[in-house]
Design a protein around this motif. Structure first.
Motif, PDB file in Angstrom:
ATOM      1  N   PHE A   1       0.874  -1.113  -0.082  1.00 29.06           N
ATOM      2  CA  PHE A   1      -0.252  -0.191  -0.129  1.00 29.06           C
ATOM      3  C   PHE A   1       0.698   1.354  -0.039  1.00 29.06           C
ATOM      4  O   PHE A   1       0.482   2.348  -0.601  1.00 29.06           O
ATOM      5  CB  PHE A   1      -0.978  -0.072   1.250  1.00 29.06           C
ATOM      6  CG  PHE A   1      -0.505  -0.067   2.652  1.00 29.06           C
ATOM      7  CD1 PHE A   1       0.132   1.136   3.019  1.00 29.06           C
ATOM      8  CD2 PHE A   1      -0.592  -1.109   3.446  1.00 29.06           C
ATOM      9  CE1 PHE A   1       0.607   1.331   4.445  1.00 29.06           C
ATOM     10  CE2 PHE A   1       0.063  -0.992   4.855  1.00 29.06           C
ATOM     11  CZ  PHE A   1       0.411   0.281   5.249  1.00 29.06           C
TER      12      PHE A   1
ATOM     13  N   TYR B   1      -2.251 -10.263   1.540  1.00 27.24           N
ATOM     14  CA  TYR B   1      -2.437 -10.119   2.988  1.00 27.24           C
ATOM     15  C   TYR B   1      -4.055 -10.835   3.456  1.00 27.24           C
ATOM     16  O   TYR B   1      -4.282 -10.962   4.549  1.00 27.24           O
ATOM     17  CB  TYR B   1      -2.416  -8.521   3.029  1.00 27.24           C
ATOM     18  CG  TYR B   1      -3.676  -7.660   2.719  1.00 27.24           C
ATOM     19  CD1 TYR B   1      -4.680  -7.479   3.467  1.00 27.24           C
ATOM     20  CD2 TYR B   1      -3.621  -7.081   1.493  1.00 27.24           C
ATOM     21  CE1 TYR B   1      -5.944  -6.634   3.233  1.00 27.24           C
ATOM     22  CE2 TYR B   1      -4.664  -6.503   0.959  1.00 27.24           C
ATOM     23  CZ  TYR B   1      -5.873  -6.290   1.913  1.00 27.24           C
ATOM     24  OH  TYR B   1      -6.765  -5.353   1.179  1.00 27.24           O
ATOM     25  N   LYS B   2      -4.997 -10.648   2.578  1.00 23.01           N
ATOM     26  CA  LYS B   2      -6.091 -11.283   2.746  1.00 23.01           C
ATOM     27  C   LYS B   2      -6.150 -12.747   3.055  1.00 23.01           C
ATOM     28  O   LYS B   2      -6.844 -13.362   3.698  1.00 23.01           O
ATOM     29  CB  LYS B   2      -7.141 -11.185   1.442  1.00 23.01           C
ATOM     30  CG  LYS B   2      -7.523  -9.323   1.055  1.00 23.01           C
ATOM     31  CD  LYS B   2      -8.362  -9.448   0.288  1.00 23.01           C
ATOM     32  CE  LYS B   2      -8.539  -8.042  -0.390  1.00 23.01           C
ATOM     33  NZ  LYS B   2      -9.513  -7.632  -1.433  1.00 23.01           N
TER      34      LYS B   2
ATOM     35  N   TYR C   1      -4.186   7.832   6.660  1.00 22.19           N
ATOM     36  CA  TYR C   1      -2.701   7.197   6.005  1.00 22.19           C
ATOM     37  C   TYR C   1      -1.642   8.175   6.861  1.00 22.19           C
ATOM     38  O   TYR C   1      -0.717   7.411   7.019  1.00 22.19           O
ATOM     39  CB  TYR C   1      -2.589   7.689   4.631  1.00 22.19           C
ATOM     40  CG  TYR C   1      -1.268   7.291   4.133  1.00 22.19           C
ATOM     41  CD1 TYR C   1      -0.873   5.749   4.152  1.00 22.19           C
ATOM     42  CD2 TYR C   1      -0.097   8.109   3.304  1.00 22.19           C
ATOM     43  CE1 TYR C   1       0.315   5.452   3.598  1.00 22.19           C
ATOM     44  CE2 TYR C   1       1.014   7.570   2.838  1.00 22.19           C
ATOM     45  CZ  TYR C   1       1.170   6.062   2.776  1.00 22.19           C
ATOM     46  OH  TYR C   1       2.353   5.934   2.384  1.00 22.19           O
TER      47      TYR C   1
ATOM     48  N   GLU D   1      -0.143  -7.834  -4.141  1.00 24.22           N
ATOM     49  CA  GLU D   1      -1.119  -6.783  -3.564  1.00 24.22           C
ATOM     50  C   GLU D   1      -2.109  -7.189  -2.484  1.00 24.22           C
ATOM     51  O   GLU D   1      -2.578  -6.495  -1.643  1.00 24.22           O
ATOM     52  CB  GLU D   1      -1.687  -6.040  -4.518  1.00 24.22           C
ATOM     53  CG  GLU D   1      -0.505  -5.286  -5.413  1.00 24.22           C
ATOM     54  CD  GLU D   1      -1.124  -4.672  -6.573  1.00 24.22           C
ATOM     55  OE1 GLU D   1      -2.505  -4.578  -7.000  1.00 24.22           O
ATOM     56  OE2 GLU D   1      -0.393  -4.155  -7.554  1.00 24.22           O
ATOM     57  N   THR D   2      -2.940  -8.213  -2.881  1.00 22.10           N
ATOM     58  CA  THR D   2      -3.974  -8.712  -2.051  1.00 22.10           C
ATOM     59  C   THR D   2      -3.500 -10.037  -1.251  1.00 22.10           C
ATOM     60  O   THR D   2      -4.375 -10.834  -0.781  1.00 22.10           O
ATOM     61  CB  THR D   2      -5.167  -9.371  -3.297  1.00 22.10           C
ATOM     62  OG1 THR D   2      -4.647 -10.137  -4.215  1.00 22.10           O
ATOM     63  CG2 THR D   2      -5.589  -7.908  -3.920  1.00 22.10           C
TER      64      THR D   2
ATOM     65  N   PHE E   1      -9.221   4.230   4.182  1.00 18.52           N
ATOM     66  CA  PHE E   1      -7.573   4.104   4.816  1.00 18.52           C
ATOM     67  C   PHE E   1      -6.981   5.304   4.705  1.00 18.52           C
ATOM     68  O   PHE E   1      -5.935   5.580   5.005  1.00 18.52           O
ATOM     69  CB  PHE E   1      -7.100   2.711   4.154  1.00 18.52           C
ATOM     70  CG  PHE E   1      -5.797   2.254   4.744  1.00 18.52           C
ATOM     71  CD1 PHE E   1      -5.905   1.496   5.882  1.00 18.52           C
ATOM     72  CD2 PHE E   1      -4.557   2.726   3.930  1.00 18.52           C
ATOM     73  CE1 PHE E   1      -4.454   1.010   6.179  1.00 18.52           C
ATOM     74  CE2 PHE E   1      -3.312   2.152   4.456  1.00 18.52           C
ATOM     75  CZ  PHE E   1      -3.416   1.357   5.723  1.00 18.52           C
TER      76      PHE E   1
ATOM     77  N   VAL F   1      -8.731  -0.728   0.518  1.00 18.12           N
ATOM     78  CA  VAL F   1      -7.389   0.145   0.964  1.00 18.12           C
ATOM     79  C   VAL F   1      -6.810   0.909  -0.129  1.00 18.12           C
ATOM     80  O   VAL F   1      -6.371   1.960  -0.285  1.00 18.12           O
ATOM     81  CB  VAL F   1      -6.484  -0.813   1.554  1.00 18.12           C
ATOM     82  CG1 VAL F   1      -5.331   0.013   1.982  1.00 18.12           C
ATOM     83  CG2 VAL F   1      -6.953  -1.471   2.999  1.00 18.12           C
ATOM     84  N   THR F   2      -6.486  -0.058  -1.222  1.00 19.06           N
ATOM     85  CA  THR F   2      -5.886   0.510  -2.451  1.00 19.06           C
ATOM     86  C   THR F   2      -6.689   0.224  -3.598  1.00 19.06           C
ATOM     87  O   THR F   2      -7.647  -0.628  -3.967  1.00 19.06           O
ATOM     88  CB  THR F   2      -4.520   0.049  -2.736  1.00 19.06           C
ATOM     89  OG1 THR F   2      -4.593  -1.595  -2.981  1.00 19.06           O
ATOM     90  CG2 THR F   2      -3.592   0.035  -1.485  1.00 19.06           C
TER      91      THR F   2
ATOM     92  N   TRP G   1      -3.173  -3.933   7.290  1.00 20.60           N
ATOM     93  CA  TRP G   1      -4.034  -3.150   6.458  1.00 20.60           C
ATOM     94  C   TRP G   1      -5.287  -2.465   7.294  1.00 20.60           C
ATOM     95  O   TRP G   1      -6.318  -2.291   6.636  1.00 20.60           O
ATOM     96  CB  TRP G   1      -4.580  -4.042   5.418  1.00 20.60           C
ATOM     97  CG  TRP G   1      -3.498  -4.083   4.211  1.00 20.60           C
ATOM     98  CD1 TRP G   1      -3.806  -3.641   2.875  1.00 20.60           C
ATOM     99  CD2 TRP G   1      -2.397  -4.722   4.213  1.00 20.60           C
ATOM    100  NE1 TRP G   1      -2.751  -3.752   1.855  1.00 20.60           N
ATOM    101  CE2 TRP G   1      -1.709  -4.548   2.851  1.00 20.60           C
ATOM    102  CE3 TRP G   1      -1.431  -5.494   4.850  1.00 20.60           C
ATOM    103  CZ2 TRP G   1      -0.485  -5.018   2.298  1.00 20.60           C
ATOM    104  CZ3 TRP G   1      -0.219  -5.848   4.471  1.00 20.60           C
ATOM    105  CH2 TRP G   1       0.051  -5.621   3.215  1.00 20.60           C
ATOM    106  N   SER G   2      -5.308  -2.756   8.430  1.00 19.77           N
ATOM    107  CA  SER G   2      -6.425  -2.405   9.370  1.00 19.77           C
ATOM    108  C   SER G   2      -6.287  -0.914   9.963  1.00 19.77           C
ATOM    109  O   SER G   2      -5.374  -0.662  10.754  1.00 19.77           O
ATOM    110  CB  SER G   2      -6.621  -3.292  10.349  1.00 19.77           C
ATOM    111  OG  SER G   2      -7.318  -2.829  11.438  1.00 19.77           O
TER     112      SER G   2
END
Length: 497
Positions: free
Chosen positions: A160, A405-406, A465, A402-403, A461, A372-373, A415-416
């Motif tokens: 991010f 983390y899910k 930042y 990029e994804t 998000f 988030v992005t 990302w929280s």
């Protein structure tokens, strides 16, 4: 059920109290400061960090060339190149920076994409410089190598940060401004006499904080009394710089914007939370008196509120006001609408509380899932288009990363927003336990508080930042011992000599 809930709450409280107590105990005895001898100069170290960030972000820039442009950014670029009249809905000063660098890029390469790309490259440079400045500060303060490397990894490799560096949002620049401003405040907590370098950063970044976002000015005003209270050594300097910053901000927001014909944001834009409170009363079938309904109908089509209301997003209600209401009437009768808001709050306190929780929970509850992005390129009629310089297979790999983390629960905490909020509160508590100044926490805390008061989205998000950029600074403050008096030779003024 009441007994069950009471026992559960008591058990959770006791468990969390013990866990947090152990964590605070460990952190308050942690020391990130090292006695290692520096092998290279801080300037050379900072240059290395700068280029590491740029090199790690470069694949994203090439993949999404000329940059990530959302609706807000495209609208702002249209103002920058003269296709729209100026509006301060997106900060005019930020638009003027876009205008300058777009013209440079277009003049050099004669394409619209090149003009946009230069704006993006400059933003990448600003963000890399801000992060390098922070990590170089840690280096000058003799932080441990593991912590330094961890900070570089955090800024250079977490997706991010890379995606935000190539996204033309004011919130990204705001992250760099608040970071540098917070570092200058931290320096003031230790310097007996404020040097020129620290003074300039405090003044310039404070001014940018006030004009880059409307809530930034209110956050700055909220911070000033606490700065005067906590930064006793530099109280006169703080007072002087604060008065100068506030005066310059008012001059900018008044005569300057008026001279250049910049239109201010509409009235409803800053009323997200009150609008959501009132809309929730109607959406939950709350009753209005004839007088209340008559006043409200001047601002919005009351019959459409229940259909349009979204508990997590104020845009539908704001759009309804813009389409069917009379914002001039709202501006002329502010006191009447304020009384209406108070009256309904007294009549429906639980409904207001529900609306407040739903509208802000993403900023304090860690398990809220929200985007988030983005990799968007807004459609337009003036020649900007996505022209990726990467093959499709590389793009697919980047999108997977990029994804990722899910699929990794612990990593997903990065990302929280709520996780960062509670981490900041915990670190502030540790700082207090170590009897150190918490003044550097105030700018981010004030911005977070302003979001609780006026956020249009429950978990945006990018709006918070600045908290993500400053969290390494808070870790350093909370988890390191004070430098001994004979070691105090690391001010910004020494670096500027």
């Amino acid at each position: 059920m009441i007994i069950q809930y009471a026992v559960s709450m008591l058990g959770i409280y006791l468990l969390l109290r013990e866990c947090i107590g152990i964590l605070v105990y460990k952190l308050s005895r942690c020391n990130l400061r090292s006695a290692d001898i520096q092998k290279i100069s801080p300037f050379r170290f900072g240059i290395r960090v700068f280029f590491i960030c740029i090199l790690c972000w470069l694949p994203y820039f090439l993949a999404y060339y000329p940059g990530i442009i959302t609706d807000d950014a495209e609208w702002q670029l249209e103002q920058a190149i003269g296709l729209r009249s100026f509006s301060n809905h997106q900060p005019w000063i930020h638009t003027m920076f876009h205008r300058l660098f777009y013209k440079i890029g277009y003049y050099l390469f004669h394409t619209v994409n090149a003009g946009v790309a230069v704006c993006v490259v400059v933003q990448m440079g600003v963000m890399a410089a801000a992060f390098a400045y922070l990590i170089t500060t840690f280096y000058r303060e003799h932080m441990k190598r593991g912590f330094l490397y961890g900070c570089v990894i955090y800024f250079a490799l977490i997706p991010f940060h890379a995606l935000y560096a190539i996204t033309l949002w004011k919130d990204v620049a705001m992250g760099a401004v608040v970071l540098c401003f917070s570092v200058s405040v931290w320096r003031m907590t230790g310097e007996r006499k404020v040097g020129i370098g620290t003074s300039l950063i405090f003044l310039i970044m404070g001014l940018l904080l006030c004009i880059l976002r409307s809530n930034g000015f209110y956050a700055y005003l909220l911070c000033v009394p606490f700065f005067l209270l906590f930064l006793k050594r530099n109280r006169r300097s703080i007072l002087l710089f604060s008065v100068m910053t506030i005066a310059l901000t008012l001059f900018y927001k008044g005569p300057v914007l008026k001279y250049y014909g910049v239109t201010p944001p509409d009235t409803i834009e800053s009323l997200s939370i009150p609008a959501q409170h009132i809309a929730r009363v109607i959406a939950d079938d709350g009753t209005l008196s004839e007088k209340q309904e008559k006043l409200l109908s001047k601002a919005v089509d009351v019959s459409q509120i229940k259909k349009e209301y979204d508990p997590a997003l104020s845009d539908p209600i704001k759009t309804l006001v813009r389409q069917t209401g009379n914002q001039e009437y709202i501006a002329e009768h502010k006191i009447d609408y304020f009384k209406l808001w108070i009256e309904l709050g007294i009549e429906h306190p639980s409904t207001y509380l529900k609306a407040q929780i739903d509208q802000t929970k993403g900023y304090w509850y860690p398990d809220i899932q929200y985007w988030v992005t983005t990799t968007m390129m807004k459609e337009n009629s003036w020649g900007m288009y996505r022209d990726s310089k990467m093959p499709g297979c590389v793009l697919n790999i980047m999108r997977f990363v990029e994804t990722l983390y899910k699929q990794i629960p612990i990593l997903g905490l990065l990302w929280s927003i709520g996780f960062y909020t509670w981490t900041m509160i915990l670190l502030a508590g540790v700082t207090i336990c170590r009897k150190k100044s918490i003044a550097p926490f105030f700018p981010v805390a004030a911005i977070l508080l302003s979001l609780f008061i006026a956020t249009p989205v429950q978990a945006e998000f990018r709006y918070s930042y600045a908290m993500m950029t400053t969290i390494p600074l808070f870790i350093m403050i909370a988890c390191s011992e004070e430098k001994r008096q004979d070691e105090e030779n690391s001010s910004i003024d020494t670096m500027l000599q």
